[in-house]
Design a protein around this motif. Structure first.
Motif, PDB file in Angstrom:
ATOM      1  N   GLN A   1      -7.797  12.079   0.721  1.00 15.49           N
ATOM      2  CA  GLN A   1      -7.545  10.521   0.155  1.00 15.49           C
ATOM      3  C   GLN A   1      -8.612   9.935  -0.605  1.00 15.49           C
ATOM      4  OE1 GLN A   1      -6.587   8.525   4.061  1.00 15.49           O
ATOM      5  NE2 GLN A   1      -4.599   8.321   2.941  1.00 15.49           N
TER       6      GLN A   1
ATOM      7  N   GLY B   1       0.797  -1.338   0.093  1.00 12.64           N
ATOM      8  CA  GLY B   1       0.104  -0.014   0.104  1.00 12.64           C
ATOM      9  C   GLY B   1       0.836   1.420  -0.193  1.00 12.64           C
TER      10      GLY B   1
ATOM     11  N   VAL C   1      -2.025   5.061  -6.683  1.00 12.06           N
ATOM     12  CA  VAL C   1      -2.556   4.458  -5.361  1.00 12.06           C
ATOM     13  C   VAL C   1      -3.437   3.395  -5.708  1.00 12.06           C
ATOM     14  CG1 VAL C   1      -4.236   4.974  -3.447  1.00 12.06           C
ATOM     15  CG2 VAL C   1      -2.341   6.554  -4.082  1.00 12.06           C
TER      16      VAL C   1
ATOM     17  N   ASN D   1      -8.386   9.085  -3.478  1.00 10.38           N
ATOM     18  CA  ASN D   1      -7.762   7.794  -4.137  1.00 10.38           C
ATOM     19  C   ASN D   1      -7.662   6.725  -3.231  1.00 10.38           C
ATOM     20  OD1 ASN D   1      -5.864   9.182  -2.824  1.00 10.38           O
ATOM     21  ND2 ASN D   1      -4.291   9.366  -4.351  1.00 10.38           N
ATOM     22  N   TYR D   2      -6.795   6.985  -2.091  1.00 14.03           N
ATOM     23  CA  TYR D   2      -6.632   5.972  -1.090  1.00 14.03           C
ATOM     24  C   TYR D   2      -8.043   5.294  -0.452  1.00 14.03           C
ATOM     25  CZ  TYR D   2      -4.216   3.707   2.903  1.00 14.03           C
ATOM     26  OH  TYR D   2      -3.805   3.020   3.982  1.00 14.03           O
TER      27      TYR D   2
ATOM     28  N   ASN E   1      -2.754  -0.330  -4.622  1.00 11.62           N
ATOM     29  CA  ASN E   1      -3.495  -0.814  -3.212  1.00 11.62           C
ATOM     30  C   ASN E   1      -4.659  -1.666  -3.770  1.00 11.62           C
ATOM     31  OD1 ASN E   1      -1.877   1.526  -2.536  1.00 11.62           O
ATOM     32  ND2 ASN E   1      -3.321   1.774  -0.866  1.00 11.62           N
TER      33      ASN E   1
ATOM     34  N   THR F   1       0.406   5.848  -0.065  1.00  9.88           N
ATOM     35  CA  THR F   1      -0.514   6.970  -0.263  1.00  9.88           C
ATOM     36  C   THR F   1       0.170   8.098  -1.065  1.00  9.88           C
ATOM     37  OG1 THR F   1       0.630   7.974   1.666  1.00  9.88           O
ATOM     38  CG2 THR F   1      -1.190   6.584   1.935  1.00  9.88           C
ATOM     39  N   ARG F   2      -0.810   8.982  -1.666  1.00  7.52           N
ATOM     40  CA  ARG F   2      -0.516  10.183  -2.552  1.00  7.52           C
ATOM     41  C   ARG F   2      -1.546  11.034  -2.294  1.00  7.52           C
ATOM     42  NH1 ARG F   2       3.331   7.225  -3.011  1.00  7.52           N
ATOM     43  NH2 ARG F   2       4.640   6.657  -4.742  1.00  7.52           N
ATOM     44  N   ASP F   3      -1.502  11.549  -0.853  1.00  8.45           N
ATOM     45  CA  ASP F   3      -2.360  12.460  -0.302  1.00  8.45           C
ATOM     46  C   ASP F   3      -2.568  13.741  -1.117  1.00  8.45           C
ATOM     47  OD1 ASP F   3      -2.922  10.442   1.314  1.00  8.45           O
ATOM     48  OD2 ASP F   3      -2.302  11.503   3.121  1.00  8.45           O
TER      49      ASP F   3
ATOM     50  N   GLN G   1      -1.258  10.354  -9.342  1.00 11.70           N
ATOM     51  CA  GLN G   1      -1.523  10.363  -7.931  1.00 11.70           C
ATOM     52  C   GLN G   1      -2.640   9.217  -7.834  1.00 11.70           C
ATOM     53  OE1 GLN G   1      -1.810  14.430  -7.017  1.00 11.70           O
ATOM     54  NE2 GLN G   1      -0.296  14.037  -5.377  1.00 11.70           N
TER      55      GLN G   1
END
Ligand code: CAA
Length: 246
Positions: free
Chosen positions: A149, A89, A107, A151-152, A111, A91-93, A103
């Motif tokens: 987030q 995993g 992710v 994306n996440y 992920n 992140t690309r916050d 980004q």
């Protein structure tokens, strides 16, 4: 049970390495699959797990073909792949209005695509052998959403939809599929959150502290046990009470 072979993606990461150690201590032969980008990090991991039945294997879990070759290699070298923990995993916050396509893609591919890539190749053998344990490491932020987030949170929520669907497909073949949703733990990922924001999050955790990676690993080991065959399609939150739902 002692002969069970476990693969942990993101295996040398914050949660991944704790999961490898816990599974090895429970008698599994463990393969820590992770990027080989940083040889120093790999060397540190190898020192940390010295003496345990854990070996590092280079793998980009977002690469479908690499995952096919990797699973075939594990099955050939070790006879089976019995436990699969998808813990890779990143992140690309960024708030959505500032988020660029790269980004989003990075992710989603690390992920979520990785879960497809590994499961797609591993379930065949698990079903044929009549035993398998798949544990997907999701996140509390897939349950609640998190500022910065999209994306996440989308990837982590997606993992659980995947978990439930696959759980139904393989339930009659001795294979269980579950997710674990950690809260904020003492990992590099969380350490990278700006201090003031991180402190604000910890203040909202009923238990009053960050989680330990070993506390996530203990839950994974529980789900990966031979005796856990009646738990499938479940999501186990391990978040210090940060989010309570059912
Ligand atoms: N809720 C509401 N508003 C918020 C906010 C929040 N949590 N955080 C910031 N804002 C507001 C700011 O006050 C600011 O308002 P004004 O424009 O009125 O001044 C505005 O939103 C800032 O918006 P920006 O788009 O400019 O945001 P930014 O670029 O400054 O920062 C961010 C965005 C990088 C995502 C930053 O908020 C951040 O790092 N947040 C932490 C995200 C996080 O928790 N990540 C978890 C990583 S760990 C993990 O993911 C592991 C796990 O599974 C738990």
């Amino acid at each position: 049970m002692n002969n069970r072979v476990a693969v942990v993606t993101g295996g040398i990461g914050g949660l991944g390495s704790a999961i490898c150690i816990q599974l090895a201590r429970a008698g599994r032969r463990v393969i820590a699959a992770d990027l080989h980008g940083n040889p120093e990090r790999v060397a540190r991991f190898e020192r940390e797990v010295d003496g345990l039945d854990i070996r590092f294997a280079p793998l980009d879990a977002s690469d479908f073909d690499a995952c096919a070759a990797f699973v075939a290699g594990v099955e050939q070298a070790h006879g089976s792949l019995d436990v699969l923990v998808n813990a890779a995993g990143i992140t690309r916050d960024a708030t959505l209005r500032k988020m660029d396509r790269a980004q989003w893609d990075a992710v989603l591919s690390v992920n979520l695509d990785s879960v497809f890539n590994l499961c797609r190749h591993a379930v065949e053998g698990m079903m044929a052998r009549g035993f398998g344990r798949i544990v997907n490491i999701s996140s509390v932020n897939g349950q609640t959403g998190q500022f910065g987030q999209t994306n996440y949170s989308a990837a982590k929520a997606g993992m659980h939809g995947f978990t439930m669907a696959l759980a139904r497909e393989v339930a009659r073949k001795g294979v269980t599929v579950n997710s674990v949703s950690p809260g904020y733990c003492e990992t590099a990922l969380v350490a990278a959150i700006p201090e003031d924001i991180r402190q604000g999050i910890v203040d909202r955790v009923p238990v009053g502290r960050l989680g330990q990676p070993s506390e996530i690993a203990r839950t994974v080991e529980f789900l990966a046990a031979d005796e856990a065959g009646y738990i499938t399609g479940a999501n186990i939150p391990v978040n210090g009470g940060l989010y309570m739902g059912f």
